[in-house]
Design a protein around this motif. Structure first.
Motif, PDB file in Angstrom:
ATOM      1  N   MET A 177       0.848  -1.176   0.000  1.00 22.83           N
ATOM      2  CA  MET A 177       0.000   0.000   0.000  1.00 22.83           C
ATOM      3  C   MET A 177       0.896   1.244   0.000  1.00 22.83           C
ATOM      4  O   MET A 177       1.848   1.338   0.754  1.00 22.83           O
ATOM      5  N   ALA A 178       0.581   2.154  -0.856  1.00 25.43           N
ATOM      6  CA  ALA A 178       1.365   3.384  -0.953  1.00 25.43           C
ATOM      7  C   ALA A 178       1.106   4.270   0.258  1.00 25.43           C
ATOM      8  O   ALA A 178      -0.012   4.387   0.747  1.00 25.43           O
ATOM      9  N   GLN A 179       2.180   4.870   0.746  1.00 27.30           N
ATOM     10  CA  GLN A 179       2.073   5.755   1.888  1.00 27.30           C
ATOM     11  C   GLN A 179       2.421   7.173   1.470  1.00 27.30           C
ATOM     12  O   GLN A 179       2.747   7.435   0.319  1.00 27.30           O
ATOM     13  N   TYR A 180       2.373   8.082   2.432  1.00 31.63           N
ATOM     14  CA  TYR A 180       2.577   9.511   2.182  1.00 31.63           C
ATOM     15  C   TYR A 180       3.867   9.788   1.421  1.00 31.63           C
ATOM     16  O   TYR A 180       3.877  10.516   0.434  1.00 31.63           O
ATOM     17  N   TYR A 181       4.970   9.199   1.863  1.00 31.00           N
ATOM     18  CA  TYR A 181       6.254   9.509   1.233  1.00 31.00           C
ATOM     19  C   TYR A 181       6.370   8.912  -0.158  1.00 31.00           C
ATOM     20  O   TYR A 181       7.103   9.427  -0.996  1.00 31.00           O
TER      21      TYR A 181
ATOM     22  N   SER B 287       8.369  22.441  -6.130  1.00 28.50           N
ATOM     23  CA  SER B 287       8.880  21.120  -5.759  1.00 28.50           C
ATOM     24  C   SER B 287       9.645  21.179  -4.442  1.00 28.50           C
ATOM     25  O   SER B 287       9.527  20.284  -3.607  1.00 28.50           O
ATOM     26  N   ALA B 288      10.428  22.231  -4.255  1.00 27.19           N
ATOM     27  CA  ALA B 288      11.170  22.401  -3.004  1.00 27.19           C
ATOM     28  C   ALA B 288      10.223  22.594  -1.826  1.00 27.19           C
ATOM     29  O   ALA B 288      10.495  22.104  -0.719  1.00 27.19           O
ATOM     30  N   LEU B 289       9.116  23.277  -2.034  1.00 26.21           N
ATOM     31  CA  LEU B 289       8.121  23.433  -0.970  1.00 26.21           C
ATOM     32  C   LEU B 289       7.502  22.091  -0.587  1.00 26.21           C
ATOM     33  O   LEU B 289       7.254  21.830   0.597  1.00 26.21           O
ATOM     34  N   ILE B 290       7.262  21.250  -1.562  1.00 24.18           N
ATOM     35  CA  ILE B 290       6.720  19.918  -1.283  1.00 24.18           C
ATOM     36  C   ILE B 290       7.726  19.098  -0.474  1.00 24.18           C
ATOM     37  O   ILE B 290       7.375  18.420   0.489  1.00 24.18           O
ATOM     38  N   ILE B 291       8.997  19.180  -0.857  1.00 21.35           N
ATOM     39  CA  ILE B 291      10.043  18.470  -0.116  1.00 21.35           C
ATOM     40  C   ILE B 291      10.128  19.009   1.308  1.00 21.35           C
ATOM     41  O   ILE B 291      10.244  18.247   2.270  1.00 21.35           O
ATOM     42  N   GLY B 292      10.087  20.330   1.455  1.00 19.93           N
ATOM     43  CA  GLY B 292      10.141  20.935   2.780  1.00 19.93           C
ATOM     44  C   GLY B 292       8.973  20.517   3.648  1.00 19.93           C
ATOM     45  O   GLY B 292       9.130  20.274   4.847  1.00 19.93           O
ATOM     46  N   HIS B 293       7.794  20.424   3.052  1.00 19.76           N
ATOM     47  CA  HIS B 293       6.625  19.975   3.809  1.00 19.76           C
ATOM     48  C   HIS B 293       6.825  18.547   4.294  1.00 19.76           C
ATOM     49  O   HIS B 293       6.529  18.215   5.444  1.00 19.76           O
ATOM     50  N   ALA B 294       7.337  17.696   3.414  1.00 17.72           N
ATOM     51  CA  ALA B 294       7.534  16.296   3.778  1.00 17.72           C
ATOM     52  C   ALA B 294       8.595  16.135   4.864  1.00 17.72           C
ATOM     53  O   ALA B 294       8.493  15.247   5.713  1.00 17.72           O
ATOM     54  N   LEU B 295       9.606  16.989   4.859  1.00 19.39           N
ATOM     55  CA  LEU B 295      10.687  16.847   5.829  1.00 19.39           C
ATOM     56  C   LEU B 295      10.407  17.525   7.163  1.00 19.39           C
ATOM     57  O   LEU B 295      10.816  17.028   8.206  1.00 19.39           O
ATOM     58  N   PHE B 296       9.758  18.684   7.121  1.00 19.63           N
ATOM     59  CA  PHE B 296       9.662  19.477   8.340  1.00 19.63           C
ATOM     60  C   PHE B 296       8.256  19.580   8.925  1.00 19.63           C
ATOM     61  O   PHE B 296       8.102  19.701  10.125  1.00 19.63           O
TER      62      PHE B 296
ATOM     63  N   LEU C 100       6.563  15.167 -11.068  1.00 16.50           N
ATOM     64  CA  LEU C 100       5.372  15.586 -11.803  1.00 16.50           C
ATOM     65  C   LEU C 100       5.157  17.090 -11.709  1.00 16.50           C
ATOM     66  O   LEU C 100       4.822  17.745 -12.703  1.00 16.50           O
ATOM     67  N   VAL C 101       5.336  17.638 -10.514  1.00 18.45           N
ATOM     68  CA  VAL C 101       5.170  19.084 -10.330  1.00 18.45           C
ATOM     69  C   VAL C 101       6.263  19.831 -11.068  1.00 18.45           C
ATOM     70  O   VAL C 101       6.001  20.831 -11.742  1.00 18.45           O
ATOM     71  N   LEU C 102       7.502  19.357 -10.938  1.00 21.32           N
ATOM     72  CA  LEU C 102       8.611  20.042 -11.597  1.00 21.32           C
ATOM     73  C   LEU C 102       8.416  20.081 -13.103  1.00 21.32           C
ATOM     74  O   LEU C 102       8.491  21.150 -13.717  1.00 21.32           O
ATOM     75  N   GLY C 103       8.118  18.954 -13.699  1.00 20.15           N
ATOM     76  CA  GLY C 103       7.936  18.918 -15.151  1.00 20.15           C
ATOM     77  C   GLY C 103       6.606  19.497 -15.594  1.00 20.15           C
ATOM     78  O   GLY C 103       6.544  20.252 -16.570  1.00 20.15           O
ATOM     79  N   GLY C 104       5.551  19.149 -14.880  1.00 17.96           N
ATOM     80  CA  GLY C 104       4.214  19.587 -15.277  1.00 17.96           C
ATOM     81  C   GLY C 104       4.000  21.076 -15.132  1.00 17.96           C
ATOM     82  O   GLY C 104       3.497  21.734 -16.048  1.00 17.96           O
TER      83      GLY C 104
ATOM     84  N   TYR D  33       3.863   8.909  -2.254  1.00 17.05           N
ATOM     85  CA  TYR D  33       3.181   9.927  -3.046  1.00 17.05           C
ATOM     86  C   TYR D  33       4.050  11.165  -3.237  1.00 17.05           C
ATOM     87  O   TYR D  33       4.091  11.743  -4.321  1.00 17.05           O
ATOM     88  N   VAL D  34       4.740  11.571  -2.184  1.00 14.03           N
ATOM     89  CA  VAL D  34       5.616  12.746  -2.272  1.00 14.03           C
ATOM     90  C   VAL D  34       6.698  12.508  -3.320  1.00 14.03           C
ATOM     91  O   VAL D  34       6.964  13.378  -4.157  1.00 14.03           O
TER      92      VAL D  34
END
Length: 71
Positions: free
Chosen positions: A1-5, A41-50, A14-18, A7-8
């Motif tokens: 089952m896919a989890q949050y990370y 994309s960096a904001l998405i990474i920051g959300h996932a990390l912090f 997808l966000v970077l290219g799209g 999906y991230v």
């Protein structure tokens, strides 16, 4: 089952290219669209990390999971 990370990790490229492609097609220069896509994309990474940071399972939570599975 896919989890949050999972999906991230899928959403980042997808966000970077799209978003870069969408802004470029909308008329924004590629040299301006690419930093916008990279920033989102960096904001998405920051959300996932912090904001929703990964945690290590503790012994107590592991025991609770095993007890719930046994029942």
């Amino acid at each position: 089952m896919a989890q949050y990370y999972d999906y991230v990790l899928g959403v980042i490229p997808l966000v970077l290219g799209g978003l870069t492609g969408l802004l470029s097609v909308a008329g924004l220069d590629l040299t301006a669209a690419l930093p916008v896509g990279a920033s989102v994309s960096a904001l998405i990474i920051g959300h996932a990390l912090f904001v929703n940071m990964p945690t290590q399972p503790t012994a107590e939570s592991t025991e609770a999971t095993h007890r719930a599975d046994a029942e």
